[in-house]
Write a protein that holds these residues in place. Structure first.
Motif, PDB file in Angstrom:
ATOM      1  N   GLU A  85      -4.486   9.583  -6.634  1.00  0.00           N
ATOM      2  CA  GLU A  85      -3.435   9.649  -7.527  1.00  0.00           C
ATOM      3  C   GLU A  85      -2.436   8.377  -7.204  1.00  0.00           C
ATOM      4  O   GLU A  85      -1.117   8.295  -7.864  1.00  0.00           O
ATOM      5  CB  GLU A  85      -2.381  10.912  -7.438  1.00  0.00           C
ATOM      6  CG  GLU A  85      -3.122  11.989  -7.816  1.00  0.00           C
ATOM      7  CD  GLU A  85      -2.547  13.427  -7.922  1.00  0.00           C
ATOM      8  OE1 GLU A  85      -1.134  13.240  -8.097  1.00  0.00           O
ATOM      9  OE2 GLU A  85      -3.309  14.331  -7.424  1.00  0.00           O
ATOM     10  N   PHE A  86      -2.297   7.646  -6.193  1.00  0.00           N
ATOM     11  CA  PHE A  86      -1.556   6.484  -5.564  1.00  0.00           C
ATOM     12  C   PHE A  86      -1.961   5.288  -6.377  1.00  0.00           C
ATOM     13  O   PHE A  86      -3.330   5.008  -6.678  1.00  0.00           O
ATOM     14  CB  PHE A  86      -1.804   6.220  -4.162  1.00  0.00           C
ATOM     15  CG  PHE A  86      -1.138   7.418  -3.286  1.00  0.00           C
ATOM     16  CD1 PHE A  86       0.079   7.718  -3.053  1.00  0.00           C
ATOM     17  CD2 PHE A  86      -2.289   8.311  -2.832  1.00  0.00           C
ATOM     18  CE1 PHE A  86       0.547   8.908  -2.439  1.00  0.00           C
ATOM     19  CE2 PHE A  86      -1.499   9.482  -2.372  1.00  0.00           C
ATOM     20  CZ  PHE A  86      -0.194   9.818  -1.932  1.00  0.00           C
ATOM     21  N   SER A  87      -0.946   4.526  -6.444  1.00  0.00           N
ATOM     22  CA  SER A  87      -1.097   2.854  -6.960  1.00  0.00           C
ATOM     23  C   SER A  87      -0.126   2.265  -5.884  1.00  0.00           C
ATOM     24  O   SER A  87       0.889   2.662  -5.648  1.00  0.00           O
ATOM     25  CB  SER A  87      -0.634   2.891  -8.356  1.00  0.00           C
ATOM     26  OG  SER A  87      -1.309   3.653  -9.165  1.00  0.00           O
ATOM     27  N   PRO A  88      -0.581   0.786  -5.650  1.00  0.00           N
ATOM     28  CA  PRO A  88       0.458   0.008  -5.070  1.00  0.00           C
ATOM     29  C   PRO A  88       1.578  -0.266  -5.667  1.00  0.00           C
ATOM     30  O   PRO A  88       1.740  -0.092  -6.882  1.00  0.00           O
ATOM     31  CB  PRO A  88      -0.460  -1.206  -4.949  1.00  0.00           C
ATOM     32  CG  PRO A  88      -1.312  -1.068  -6.236  1.00  0.00           C
ATOM     33  CD  PRO A  88      -1.588  -0.004  -6.288  1.00  0.00           C
ATOM     34  N   ILE A  89       2.676  -0.654  -4.910  1.00  0.00           N
ATOM     35  CA  ILE A  89       3.894  -1.076  -5.545  1.00  0.00           C
ATOM     36  C   ILE A  89       4.065  -2.569  -5.184  1.00  0.00           C
ATOM     37  O   ILE A  89       3.859  -3.265  -4.501  1.00  0.00           O
ATOM     38  CB  ILE A  89       5.026  -0.414  -4.626  1.00  0.00           C
ATOM     39  CG1 ILE A  89       5.084   1.252  -4.786  1.00  0.00           C
ATOM     40  CG2 ILE A  89       6.277  -1.086  -5.109  1.00  0.00           C
ATOM     41  CD1 ILE A  89       6.314   1.666  -4.197  1.00  0.00           C
ATOM     42  N   ILE A  90       4.099  -3.199  -6.618  1.00  0.00           N
ATOM     43  CA  ILE A  90       4.040  -4.849  -6.546  1.00  0.00           C
ATOM     44  C   ILE A  90       5.670  -5.046  -6.501  1.00  0.00           C
ATOM     45  O   ILE A  90       6.583  -4.556  -7.072  1.00  0.00           O
ATOM     46  CB  ILE A  90       3.505  -5.358  -8.151  1.00  0.00           C
ATOM     47  CG1 ILE A  90       2.468  -4.594  -8.411  1.00  0.00           C
ATOM     48  CG2 ILE A  90       3.796  -6.605  -8.008  1.00  0.00           C
ATOM     49  CD1 ILE A  90       1.320  -4.820  -7.244  1.00  0.00           C
ATOM     50  N   GLU A  91       5.794  -6.048  -5.462  1.00  0.00           N
ATOM     51  CA  GLU A  91       7.148  -6.872  -5.007  1.00  0.00           C
ATOM     52  C   GLU A  91       7.010  -7.974  -5.099  1.00  0.00           C
ATOM     53  O   GLU A  91       6.231  -8.598  -4.687  1.00  0.00           O
ATOM     54  CB  GLU A  91       7.535  -5.899  -3.738  1.00  0.00           C
ATOM     55  CG  GLU A  91       8.946  -5.973  -3.265  1.00  0.00           C
ATOM     56  CD  GLU A  91       9.861  -5.380  -3.957  1.00  0.00           C
ATOM     57  OE1 GLU A  91      10.859  -5.688  -3.904  1.00  0.00           O
ATOM     58  OE2 GLU A  91       9.698  -4.427  -4.856  1.00  0.00           O
ATOM     59  N   GLU A  92       7.928  -8.538  -5.723  1.00  0.00           N
ATOM     60  CA  GLU A  92       8.183 -10.217  -5.625  1.00  0.00           C
ATOM     61  C   GLU A  92       9.209 -10.548  -4.641  1.00  0.00           C
ATOM     62  O   GLU A  92      10.237  -9.987  -4.669  1.00  0.00           O
ATOM     63  CB  GLU A  92       8.539 -10.392  -7.070  1.00  0.00           C
ATOM     64  CG  GLU A  92       8.529 -12.208  -7.166  1.00  0.00           C
ATOM     65  CD  GLU A  92       8.402 -12.491  -8.389  1.00  0.00           C
ATOM     66  OE1 GLU A  92       8.097 -14.126  -8.456  1.00  0.00           O
ATOM     67  OE2 GLU A  92       9.020 -12.047  -9.304  1.00  0.00           O
ATOM     68  N   ILE A  93       8.772 -11.336  -3.572  1.00  0.00           N
ATOM     69  CA  ILE A  93       9.775 -11.968  -2.601  1.00  0.00           C
ATOM     70  C   ILE A  93      10.098 -13.294  -3.304  1.00  0.00           C
ATOM     71  O   ILE A  93       9.166 -14.069  -3.597  1.00  0.00           O
ATOM     72  CB  ILE A  93       9.116 -12.036  -1.343  1.00  0.00           C
ATOM     73  CG1 ILE A  93       8.431 -10.736  -0.912  1.00  0.00           C
ATOM     74  CG2 ILE A  93       9.853 -12.820  -0.472  1.00  0.00           C
ATOM     75  CD1 ILE A  93       9.806  -9.462  -0.455  1.00  0.00           C
ATOM     76  N   THR A  94      11.213 -13.626  -3.506  1.00  0.00           N
ATOM     77  CA  THR A  94      11.536 -14.889  -4.218  1.00  0.00           C
ATOM     78  C   THR A  94      12.263 -15.882  -3.142  1.00  0.00           C
ATOM     79  O   THR A  94      12.442 -17.245  -3.742  1.00  0.00           O
ATOM     80  CB  THR A  94      12.954 -14.615  -4.997  1.00  0.00           C
ATOM     81  OG1 THR A  94      14.285 -14.015  -4.313  1.00  0.00           O
ATOM     82  CG2 THR A  94      12.323 -13.642  -6.369  1.00  0.00           C
ATOM     83  N   GLY A 129      -7.128  -1.778  -2.147  1.00  0.00           N
ATOM     84  CA  GLY A 129      -7.685  -1.059  -3.091  1.00  0.00           C
ATOM     85  C   GLY A 129      -8.479   0.288  -2.722  1.00  0.00           C
ATOM     86  O   GLY A 129      -9.129   1.040  -3.474  1.00  0.00           O
ATOM     87  N   SER A 130      -7.967   0.605  -1.441  1.00  0.00           N
ATOM     88  CA  SER A 130      -8.527   1.800  -1.053  1.00  0.00           C
ATOM     89  C   SER A 130      -7.992   3.242  -1.718  1.00  0.00           C
ATOM     90  O   SER A 130      -8.456   4.329  -1.523  1.00  0.00           O
ATOM     91  CB  SER A 130      -8.216   2.067   0.430  1.00  0.00           C
ATOM     92  OG  SER A 130      -8.872   0.882   1.270  1.00  0.00           O
ATOM     93  N   HIS A 131      -6.786   2.910  -2.480  1.00  0.00           N
ATOM     94  CA  HIS A 131      -6.398   4.017  -3.173  1.00  0.00           C
ATOM     95  C   HIS A 131      -7.228   4.497  -4.518  1.00  0.00           C
ATOM     96  O   HIS A 131      -6.997   5.476  -4.960  1.00  0.00           O
ATOM     97  CB  HIS A 131      -5.058   3.638  -3.770  1.00  0.00           C
ATOM     98  CG  HIS A 131      -5.009   2.397  -4.713  1.00  0.00           C
ATOM     99  ND1 HIS A 131      -4.993   1.134  -4.318  1.00  0.00           N
ATOM    100  CD2 HIS A 131      -5.220   2.286  -6.031  1.00  0.00           C
ATOM    101  CE1 HIS A 131      -5.164   0.343  -5.549  1.00  0.00           C
ATOM    102  NE2 HIS A 131      -5.300   1.239  -6.358  1.00  0.00           N
ATOM    103  N   LYS A 132      -8.134   3.761  -4.573  1.00  0.00           N
ATOM    104  CA  LYS A 132      -9.051   4.116  -6.030  1.00  0.00           C
ATOM    105  C   LYS A 132      -9.643   5.423  -5.834  1.00  0.00           C
ATOM    106  O   LYS A 132     -10.178   5.769  -4.688  1.00  0.00           O
ATOM    107  CB  LYS A 132     -10.125   3.049  -6.000  1.00  0.00           C
ATOM    108  CG  LYS A 132      -9.593   1.640  -6.538  1.00  0.00           C
ATOM    109  CD  LYS A 132     -10.818   0.739  -7.089  1.00  0.00           C
ATOM    110  CE  LYS A 132     -10.266  -0.868  -7.235  1.00  0.00           C
ATOM    111  NZ  LYS A 132      -9.048  -1.099  -7.429  1.00  0.00           N
ATOM    112  N   CYS A 173       0.726  -1.264  -0.030  1.00  0.00           N
ATOM    113  CA  CYS A 173      -0.153  -0.086   0.056  1.00  0.00           C
ATOM    114  C   CYS A 173       0.925   1.184  -0.060  1.00  0.00           C
ATOM    115  O   CYS A 173       1.669   1.402   1.025  1.00  0.00           O
ATOM    116  CB  CYS A 173      -0.803   0.075   1.084  1.00  0.00           C
ATOM    117  SG  CYS A 173      -1.686   1.647   1.602  1.00  0.00           S
ATOM    118  N   ALA A 174       0.744   2.182  -1.080  1.00  0.00           N
ATOM    119  CA  ALA A 174       1.556   3.449  -1.021  1.00  0.00           C
ATOM    120  C   ALA A 174       0.684   4.644  -0.519  1.00  0.00           C
ATOM    121  O   ALA A 174       1.437   5.734  -0.263  1.00  0.00           O
ATOM    122  CB  ALA A 174       1.988   3.659  -2.492  1.00  0.00           C
ATOM    123  N   CYS A 175      -0.738   4.338  -0.346  1.00  0.00           N
ATOM    124  CA  CYS A 175      -1.324   5.456  -0.165  1.00  0.00           C
ATOM    125  C   CYS A 175      -1.633   5.821   1.450  1.00  0.00           C
ATOM    126  O   CYS A 175      -1.890   6.748   1.872  1.00  0.00           O
ATOM    127  CB  CYS A 175      -2.859   5.406  -0.716  1.00  0.00           C
ATOM    128  SG  CYS A 175      -3.833   4.334  -0.274  1.00  0.00           S
TER     129      CYS A 175
END
Length: 78
Positions: free
Chosen positions: A43-52, A37-40, A24-26
């Protein structure tokens, strides 16, 4: 761009399993530190991060980190 809402002034330290996560970036999510989804409508969007691999992660809680989505200690200056 407006500033995100500060969710908390310390990191979310969580042991994570390997997969993709939406941070969550917002600061509005009720599922911190992850997006619900609360950013809808903002101007914010989530940051997608892959943990390997399974590991402990310090996700930024204040949303002000210079190393988003990870904590860099910025919360200590707020």
């Amino acid at each position: 761009m407006p500033n995100p809402k500060i969710a908390q002034k310390n990191p979310y330290v969580i042991e994570m399993e390997p997969k993709k996560y939406a941070w969550c970036a917002c600061g509005r999510s009720q599922n911190q530190p992850f997006c619900d989804g609360s950013h809808k409508g903002t101007e914010f969007s989530p940051i997608i991060e892959e943990i390997t691999e399974k590991k402990t992660v310090a996700w930024c809680g204040c949303k002000q980190s210079g190393n988003k989505p990870y904590c860099d200690g910025t919360h200590s200056t707020l």
